[in-house]
Each structure stands twice: as C-alpha cells, then as structure tokens.
Scaffold this motif. Sequence first.
Motif, PDB file in Angstrom:
ATOM      1  N   ILE A   9      -2.757  -5.636   9.048  1.00 58.09           N
ATOM      2  CA  ILE A   9      -3.409  -6.415  10.098  1.00 58.09           C
ATOM      3  C   ILE A   9      -4.383  -7.377   9.430  1.00 58.09           C
ATOM      4  O   ILE A   9      -5.234  -6.962   8.643  1.00 58.09           O
ATOM      5  CB  ILE A   9      -4.198  -5.507  11.070  1.00 58.09           C
ATOM      6  CG1 ILE A   9      -3.347  -4.366  11.611  1.00 58.09           C
ATOM      7  CG2 ILE A   9      -4.822  -6.336  12.188  1.00 58.09           C
ATOM      8  CD1 ILE A   9      -2.267  -4.753  12.570  1.00 58.09           C
ATOM      9  N   ALA A  47      -6.538   2.080  13.088  1.00 59.34           N
ATOM     10  CA  ALA A  47      -5.234   1.777  13.680  1.00 59.34           C
ATOM     11  C   ALA A  47      -4.660   3.071  14.254  1.00 59.34           C
ATOM     12  O   ALA A  47      -4.626   4.091  13.563  1.00 59.34           O
ATOM     13  CB  ALA A  47      -4.300   1.191  12.635  1.00 59.34           C
ATOM     14  N   TRP A  59      -1.398   4.830  16.573  1.00 56.27           N
ATOM     15  CA  TRP A  59      -0.082   4.804  17.219  1.00 56.27           C
ATOM     16  C   TRP A  59       0.482   6.223  17.180  1.00 56.27           C
ATOM     17  O   TRP A  59       0.118   7.021  16.322  1.00 56.27           O
ATOM     18  CB  TRP A  59       0.865   3.791  16.586  1.00 56.27           C
ATOM     19  CG  TRP A  59       1.313   4.102  15.188  1.00 56.27           C
ATOM     20  CD1 TRP A  59       2.413   4.820  14.818  1.00 56.27           C
ATOM     21  CD2 TRP A  59       0.672   3.716  13.973  1.00 56.27           C
ATOM     22  NE1 TRP A  59       2.502   4.906  13.456  1.00 56.27           N
ATOM     23  CE2 TRP A  59       1.440   4.229  12.908  1.00 56.27           C
ATOM     24  CE3 TRP A  59      -0.467   2.984  13.674  1.00 56.27           C
ATOM     25  CZ2 TRP A  59       1.101   4.039  11.575  1.00 56.27           C
ATOM     26  CZ3 TRP A  59      -0.793   2.805  12.349  1.00 56.27           C
ATOM     27  CH2 TRP A  59      -0.024   3.321  11.330  1.00 56.27           C
ATOM     28  N   CYS A  78      -4.625   8.374  14.583  1.00 52.20           N
ATOM     29  CA  CYS A  78      -5.502   7.261  14.220  1.00 52.20           C
ATOM     30  C   CYS A  78      -5.954   7.435  12.771  1.00 52.20           C
ATOM     31  O   CYS A  78      -6.289   8.545  12.351  1.00 52.20           O
ATOM     32  CB  CYS A  78      -6.737   7.221  15.115  1.00 52.20           C
ATOM     33  SG  CYS A  78      -6.383   6.879  16.843  1.00 52.20           S
ATOM     34  N   LEU A 121       2.615   0.962   8.689  1.00 52.58           N
ATOM     35  CA  LEU A 121       2.497   0.239   9.955  1.00 52.58           C
ATOM     36  C   LEU A 121       3.866   0.053  10.622  1.00 52.58           C
ATOM     37  O   LEU A 121       4.791  -0.469  10.016  1.00 52.58           O
ATOM     38  CB  LEU A 121       1.857  -1.131   9.713  1.00 52.58           C
ATOM     39  CG  LEU A 121       1.492  -1.934  10.961  1.00 52.58           C
ATOM     40  CD1 LEU A 121       0.375  -1.245  11.737  1.00 52.58           C
ATOM     41  CD2 LEU A 121       1.065  -3.334  10.560  1.00 52.58           C
ATOM     42  N   VAL A 137       0.294  -1.078  18.472  1.00 50.42           N
ATOM     43  CA  VAL A 137      -0.725  -0.360  17.717  1.00 50.42           C
ATOM     44  C   VAL A 137      -2.076  -0.729  18.312  1.00 50.42           C
ATOM     45  O   VAL A 137      -2.353  -1.902  18.558  1.00 50.42           O
ATOM     46  CB  VAL A 137      -0.684  -0.765  16.219  1.00 50.42           C
ATOM     47  CG1 VAL A 137      -1.813  -0.123  15.445  1.00 50.42           C
ATOM     48  CG2 VAL A 137       0.664  -0.421  15.610  1.00 50.42           C
ATOM     49  N   VAL A 157      -5.907  -1.191  17.732  1.00 51.90           N
ATOM     50  CA  VAL A 157      -6.797  -1.375  16.591  1.00 51.90           C
ATOM     51  C   VAL A 157      -8.234  -1.581  17.049  1.00 51.90           C
ATOM     52  O   VAL A 157      -8.498  -2.198  18.086  1.00 51.90           O
ATOM     53  CB  VAL A 157      -6.349  -2.550  15.689  1.00 51.90           C
ATOM     54  CG1 VAL A 157      -4.990  -2.262  15.083  1.00 51.90           C
ATOM     55  CG2 VAL A 157      -6.338  -3.860  16.427  1.00 51.90           C
ATOM     56  N   THR A 167      -4.778  -4.058  21.565  1.00 52.72           N
ATOM     57  CA  THR A 167      -3.432  -3.652  21.171  1.00 52.72           C
ATOM     58  C   THR A 167      -2.671  -4.847  20.632  1.00 52.72           C
ATOM     59  O   THR A 167      -2.673  -5.921  21.234  1.00 52.72           O
ATOM     60  CB  THR A 167      -2.672  -3.031  22.368  1.00 52.72           C
ATOM     61  OG1 THR A 167      -3.399  -1.873  22.806  1.00 52.72           O
ATOM     62  CG2 THR A 167      -1.268  -2.614  21.970  1.00 52.72           C
TER      63      THR A 167
END
Length: 129
Positions: free
Chosen positions: A29, A48, A50, A54, A76, A81, A83, A96
Amino acid sequence: MSGLSVLAVLGGCGADGQTCTAIGSPPGISIDGPGVPDALLGDAVLEACWNGDCREHDVRRWSSDRQHGFAEIRELPAEPVRVTLVAEGRRLGPVTVTPEPTWPNGEECPAGGPAASITVDRNGTVRPD
C-alpha cells in the motif's frame, strides 16, 4: 550469444515481442500525504486487515519530502483490505481498498504484486485513491 543467454538478459518477452524486464513491483500500500506535517507521518505503521486477521507493517519513505511512503505487504491479497495508518499515536482511518495486480512492463508480461494507495490530508482524513 545463445538464445537462452539472450532470454536471460532480457528477462523474457511478451507475445508481441515486448521485453519483460526483471523490474520489481512489490505488493503493498502506498501512502501519499500532501500537506501533512512531517511529525504526523514520522514513524508510521500501516495496519492491514483481511479475512479476520490484522497485521502492522512499517511505512518506508522513498521521497525526500517525507510525504510519500510505502508499506510492503508480501501476502497482500487482491481483495478488499481495511487499512488504518497509525502515526504519532493517532489512528487515521480505517478505509477499505482493493489491491490490484500491477503491470510494471505492461499487460503482455507477468503481473507484479497487488497494490493499492491511500491519501492522507492535513486534517488526518484518509481516503482510497
């Protein structure tokens, strides 16, 4: 030079003869913070999340003005995701994003890691790019 040597030097070619170099495109990211005070983005980490998990990832700087950073996240996924930027004790976000594969040599070559980006304004508001 043999055909295999040429292929090794060029890194491969796409279907139309395009050169596919070994240029990197790490998954992660990117963070853009135009107008954000340096102190706010000093020692930032990106959280992050998902699939119910986390993790925090260090934000590295690559620009001299310290307003651009990148959190490399090897695992990733190319799916939504959540963040949150954690900087100077403040939690900015969450927001997101949906990382997408990158194509550093064009779509005729293999994809690089999935990536997404966020922007943080001077008030600490985070938005996906």
